[in-house]
Design a protein around this motif. Structure first.
Motif, PDB file in Angstrom:
ATOM      1  N   ILE A 235      37.690  53.042  48.732  1.00 23.27           N
ATOM      2  CA  ILE A 235      37.309  51.926  49.606  1.00 23.27           C
ATOM      3  C   ILE A 235      37.471  52.336  51.067  1.00 23.27           C
ATOM      4  O   ILE A 235      36.602  52.060  51.913  1.00 23.27           O
ATOM      5  CB  ILE A 235      38.149  50.673  49.285  1.00 23.27           C
ATOM      6  N   ALA A 236      38.571  53.004  51.384  1.00 23.42           N
ATOM      7  CA  ALA A 236      38.810  53.467  52.753  1.00 23.42           C
ATOM      8  C   ALA A 236      37.737  54.452  53.207  1.00 23.42           C
ATOM      9  O   ALA A 236      37.451  54.552  54.409  1.00 23.42           O
ATOM     10  CB  ALA A 236      40.193  54.105  52.858  1.00 23.42           C
ATOM     11  N   ALA A 237      37.136  55.156  52.250  1.00 26.10           N
ATOM     12  CA  ALA A 237      36.068  56.106  52.562  1.00 26.10           C
ATOM     13  C   ALA A 237      34.689  55.437  52.563  1.00 26.10           C
ATOM     14  O   ALA A 237      33.673  56.128  52.588  1.00 26.10           O
ATOM     15  CB  ALA A 237      36.087  57.251  51.566  1.00 26.10           C
ATOM     16  N   ALA A 238      34.682  54.103  52.513  1.00 28.87           N
ATOM     17  CA  ALA A 238      33.450  53.313  52.583  1.00 28.87           C
ATOM     18  C   ALA A 238      32.569  53.456  51.350  1.00 28.87           C
ATOM     19  O   ALA A 238      31.337  53.385  51.436  1.00 28.87           O
ATOM     20  CB  ALA A 238      32.650  53.650  53.843  1.00 28.87           C
ATOM     21  N   ALA A 239      33.185  53.634  50.188  1.00 23.52           N
ATOM     22  CA  ALA A 239      32.401  53.642  48.947  1.00 23.52           C
ATOM     23  C   ALA A 239      31.726  52.286  48.768  1.00 23.52           C
ATOM     24  O   ALA A 239      32.314  51.244  49.056  1.00 23.52           O
ATOM     25  CB  ALA A 239      33.317  53.928  47.753  1.00 23.52           C
ATOM     26  N   SER A 240      30.498  52.312  48.282  1.00 23.72           N
ATOM     27  CA  SER A 240      29.730  51.070  48.135  1.00 23.72           C
ATOM     28  C   SER A 240      30.353  50.145  47.093  1.00 23.72           C
ATOM     29  O   SER A 240      30.627  50.553  45.968  1.00 23.72           O
ATOM     30  CB  SER A 240      28.291  51.381  47.724  1.00 23.72           C
ATOM     31  N   LEU A 241      30.543  48.888  47.492  1.00 23.35           N
ATOM     32  CA  LEU A 241      31.078  47.875  46.588  1.00 23.35           C
ATOM     33  C   LEU A 241      29.985  47.182  45.793  1.00 23.35           C
ATOM     34  O   LEU A 241      30.259  46.555  44.772  1.00 23.35           O
ATOM     35  CB  LEU A 241      31.865  46.825  47.379  1.00 23.35           C
ATOM     36  N   GLU A 242      28.754  47.287  46.266  1.00 25.18           N
ATOM     37  CA  GLU A 242      27.642  46.578  45.634  1.00 25.18           C
ATOM     38  C   GLU A 242      26.684  47.505  44.895  1.00 25.18           C
ATOM     39  O   GLU A 242      25.629  47.062  44.424  1.00 25.18           O
ATOM     40  CB  GLU A 242      26.875  45.764  46.684  1.00 25.18           C
ATOM     41  N   ALA A 243      27.032  48.788  44.803  1.00 23.02           N
ATOM     42  CA  ALA A 243      26.205  49.700  44.002  1.00 23.02           C
ATOM     43  C   ALA A 243      26.144  49.172  42.572  1.00 23.02           C
ATOM     44  O   ALA A 243      27.090  48.565  42.070  1.00 23.02           O
ATOM     45  CB  ALA A 243      26.814  51.100  44.023  1.00 23.02           C
ATOM     46  N   LEU A 244      25.007  49.401  41.920  1.00 26.52           N
ATOM     47  CA  LEU A 244      24.788  48.846  40.587  1.00 26.52           C
ATOM     48  C   LEU A 244      24.762  49.936  39.531  1.00 26.52           C
ATOM     49  O   LEU A 244      24.034  50.924  39.642  1.00 26.52           O
ATOM     50  CB  LEU A 244      23.476  48.073  40.545  1.00 26.52           C
ATOM     51  N   ALA A 245      25.558  49.754  38.503  1.00 27.38           N
ATOM     52  CA  ALA A 245      25.518  50.619  37.323  1.00 27.38           C
ATOM     53  C   ALA A 245      24.469  50.068  36.366  1.00 27.38           C
ATOM     54  O   ALA A 245      23.710  49.143  36.702  1.00 27.38           O
ATOM     55  CB  ALA A 245      26.888  50.661  36.666  1.00 27.38           C
ATOM     56  N   ASP A 246      24.390  50.635  35.163  1.00 20.88           N
ATOM     57  CA  ASP A 246      23.459  50.108  34.163  1.00 20.88           C
ATOM     58  C   ASP A 246      23.690  48.612  33.967  1.00 20.88           C
ATOM     59  O   ASP A 246      24.815  48.117  34.062  1.00 20.88           O
ATOM     60  CB  ASP A 246      23.653  50.833  32.833  1.00 20.88           C
ATOM     61  N   SER A 247      22.615  47.887  33.694  1.00 18.73           N
ATOM     62  CA  SER A 247      22.647  46.431  33.501  1.00 18.73           C
ATOM     63  C   SER A 247      23.092  45.696  34.755  1.00 18.73           C
ATOM     64  O   SER A 247      23.565  44.559  34.693  1.00 18.73           O
ATOM     65  CB  SER A 247      23.556  46.044  32.320  1.00 18.73           C
ATOM     66  N   SER A 248      22.929  46.365  35.921  1.00 22.08           N
ATOM     67  CA  SER A 248      23.233  45.748  37.222  1.00 22.08           C
ATOM     68  C   SER A 248      24.697  45.343  37.361  1.00 22.08           C
ATOM     69  O   SER A 248      25.027  44.321  37.969  1.00 22.08           O
ATOM     70  CB  SER A 248      22.319  44.536  37.474  1.00 22.08           C
ATOM     71  N   MET A 249      25.573  46.151  36.813  1.00 20.57           N
ATOM     72  CA  MET A 249      27.010  45.883  36.908  1.00 20.57           C
ATOM     73  C   MET A 249      27.568  46.444  38.210  1.00 20.57           C
ATOM     74  O   MET A 249      27.319  47.595  38.563  1.00 20.57           O
ATOM     75  CB  MET A 249      27.734  46.515  35.728  1.00 20.57           C
ATOM     76  N   THR A 250      28.354  45.624  38.922  1.00 21.00           N
ATOM     77  CA  THR A 250      29.047  46.096  40.108  1.00 21.00           C
ATOM     78  C   THR A 250      30.428  46.619  39.720  1.00 21.00           C
ATOM     79  O   THR A 250      30.890  46.452  38.586  1.00 21.00           O
ATOM     80  CB  THR A 250      29.219  44.969  41.127  1.00 21.00           C
ATOM     81  N   ALA A 251      31.104  47.207  40.704  1.00 24.75           N
ATOM     82  CA  ALA A 251      32.476  47.671  40.456  1.00 24.75           C
ATOM     83  C   ALA A 251      33.378  46.511  40.062  1.00 24.75           C
ATOM     84  O   ALA A 251      34.280  46.671  39.227  1.00 24.75           O
ATOM     85  CB  ALA A 251      33.017  48.373  41.705  1.00 24.75           C
ATOM     86  N   LEU A 252      33.123  45.315  40.625  1.00 24.02           N
ATOM     87  CA  LEU A 252      33.957  44.158  40.290  1.00 24.02           C
ATOM     88  C   LEU A 252      33.702  43.699  38.853  1.00 24.02           C
ATOM     89  O   LEU A 252      34.634  43.282  38.154  1.00 24.02           O
ATOM     90  CB  LEU A 252      33.707  43.013  41.274  1.00 24.02           C
ATOM     91  N   HIS A 253      32.456  43.763  38.400  1.00 27.88           N
ATOM     92  CA  HIS A 253      32.174  43.500  36.976  1.00 27.88           C
ATOM     93  C   HIS A 253      32.979  44.456  36.088  1.00 27.88           C
ATOM     94  O   HIS A 253      33.562  44.041  35.079  1.00 27.88           O
ATOM     95  CB  HIS A 253      30.687  43.706  36.672  1.00 27.88           C
ATOM     96  N   ILE A 254      32.974  45.719  36.473  1.00 25.81           N
ATOM     97  CA  ILE A 254      33.648  46.730  35.653  1.00 25.81           C
ATOM     98  C   ILE A 254      35.153  46.500  35.649  1.00 25.81           C
ATOM     99  O   ILE A 254      35.805  46.609  34.606  1.00 25.81           O
ATOM    100  CB  ILE A 254      33.277  48.135  36.150  1.00 25.81           C
ATOM    101  N   ALA A 255      35.717  46.143  36.796  1.00 23.11           N
ATOM    102  CA  ALA A 255      37.144  45.839  36.868  1.00 23.11           C
ATOM    103  C   ALA A 255      37.486  44.660  35.957  1.00 23.11           C
ATOM    104  O   ALA A 255      38.470  44.688  35.215  1.00 23.11           O
ATOM    105  CB  ALA A 255      37.544  45.525  38.305  1.00 23.11           C
ATOM    106  N   ALA A 256      36.642  43.629  36.002  1.00 24.16           N
ATOM    107  CA  ALA A 256      36.879  42.431  35.194  1.00 24.16           C
ATOM    108  C   ALA A 256      36.745  42.734  33.708  1.00 24.16           C
ATOM    109  O   ALA A 256      37.583  42.333  32.892  1.00 24.16           O
ATOM    110  CB  ALA A 256      35.899  41.337  35.602  1.00 24.16           C
ATOM    111  N   GLY A 257      35.697  43.459  33.358  1.00 20.52           N
ATOM    112  CA  GLY A 257      35.463  43.771  31.953  1.00 20.52           C
ATOM    113  C   GLY A 257      36.457  44.753  31.376  1.00 20.52           C
ATOM    114  O   GLY A 257      36.708  44.755  30.168  1.00 20.52           O
ATOM    115  N   SER A 258      37.051  45.573  32.235  1.00 27.42           N
ATOM    116  CA  SER A 258      38.052  46.541  31.787  1.00 27.42           C
ATOM    117  C   SER A 258      39.454  45.933  31.762  1.00 27.42           C
ATOM    118  O   SER A 258      40.378  46.534  31.218  1.00 27.42           O
ATOM    119  CB  SER A 258      38.048  47.768  32.708  1.00 27.42           C
ATOM    120  N   GLY A 259      39.602  44.782  32.391  1.00 28.24           N
ATOM    121  CA  GLY A 259      40.889  44.104  32.390  1.00 28.24           C
ATOM    122  C   GLY A 259      41.896  44.648  33.376  1.00 28.24           C
ATOM    123  O   GLY A 259      43.091  44.379  33.251  1.00 28.24           O
TER     124      GLY A 259
END
Length: 331
Positions: A235-259
């Motif tokens: 995050i400090a290196a300005a990594a994109s927070l809204e980049a989309l993985a397969d099925s349009s998943m964001t990093a926050l989706h992945i955090a939530a789904g991974s628990g």
């Protein structure tokens, strides 16, 4: 993997010859006397270890020179198809490496899984061996890939060898090469949670935006494994927070789904959207509810996630939790 392959050299070798032992202990007088009596410099034990392998394993450059002068085969392969140069590199013996290469040992020889000597040195974290190999080789050595497409830099990142990473970058190892799953060294370091390695790669100029299979960024891989310190560094290196993985998943989706609830406040504080939608119009809260991750649900709610938002099938997060019988998540 790196240490295990060398265990054969630490065992008691019942079939070892006197020449093996002389090489192991750098007993030059015995080596010369045994050779003069006709000892076979190519003799190998039950693990196919030759006297030259032993000299390389113990880092004895003098014994290497004596054996090579007597005709010891440089490219003989022990267990794992390891040559003496592979063994010297894996053990971090720079003087042995110089002696072997000066004698004609191949820098491009491959062991099991297509590992070169530089792969072995990098994966074992031996900076002196890396420096020695770099001085003796060419740029192609840094670009060589093993059977899963990894370069030496990938292996140093995977193992978290920060000093080895720095040396490799300084001597010309490419930062952005991809393995067979399109992962860069930064992906590997992030997924394994090696904060120091991540920071070293970022300082060297590694991009946070490359995507591996599944369209996963390094940030997504760190989030999926719950590595909060790595997440903070990216995050400090300005990594994109809204980049989309397969099925349009964001990093926050992945955090939530991974628990991984601890990563959620970090992402939201940096600007990740609680209302981001994937292809099913599911928000991160839907995703946490789907898998019954109570701590992730609580973290999202604490950040202000909506309980009323609906996905493409008009289901709220509560509907999703109920449909998957996650009773704790429904409370």
């Amino acid at each position: 993997m790196f240490a295990a392959r060398l265990l054969v050299f630490g065992a008691v070798l019942s079939a070892a010859s006197e020449l093996h032992n002389a090489a192991k202990y750098n007993d030059l007088d015995s080596i010369r006397a045994l050779v003069a009596k006709g000892a076979d410099v190519a003799a190998h034990d039950e693990e196919h270890v030759t006297p030259l392998h032993w000299a390389a394993r113990t880092g004895h450059a003098e014994a290497i020179s004596a054996l090579v002068s007597a005709g010891a085969p440089l490219e003989a392969q022990a267990g794992g198809q390891m040559t003496s140069l592979h063994v010297a590199a894996a053990g971090g013996h720079a003087k042995a490496i110089h002696a072997l290469v000066r004698a004609g040992a191949s820098l491009s020889a491959r062991a099991d899984q297509q590992m070169t000597s530089l792969h072995w040195a990098a994966g074992s974290g031996h900076t002196d061996a890396i420096t020695a190999l770099a001085a003796l080789g060419t740029q192609e050595m840094f670009e060589a890939r093993n059977s899963w497409g990894a370069t030496a830099l990938h292996l140093a990142a995977f193992k978290g060898h920060t000093d080895a990473l720095s040396v490799l970058v300084n001597v010309g190892a490419p930062l952005e090469y991809r393995d067979n799953q399109m992962r860069t060294a930064l992906h590997w370091a992030a997924y394994k949670g090696h904060t120091g390695a991540v920071q070293a790669l970022l300082a060297a100029g590694a991009s946070t935006e490359f995507k591996a299979d599944g369209q996963l960024t390094a940030l997504m891989m760190a989030v999926s494994a719950g590595h909060t310190q790595v997440v903070q560094s990216l995050i400090a290196a300005a990594a994109s927070l809204e980049a989309l993985a397969d099925s349009s998943m964001t990093a926050l989706h992945i955090a939530a789904g991974s628990g991984h609830a601890d990563t959620i406040p970090l992402l939201v504080a940096a600007g990740a959207s609680l209302g981001a939608r994937n292809k099913q119009q599911s928000t991160p809260l839907h995703w946490a509810a789907r898998y019954g991750h109570v701590q992730a649900i609580n973290a999202l709610l604490a950040e202000g996630a909506s309980l009323e938002v609906q996905d493409i099938a008009r289901r709220t997060p509560l509907h999703i939790a109920a449909g998957n019988r996650h009773m704790e998540a429904m409370k």
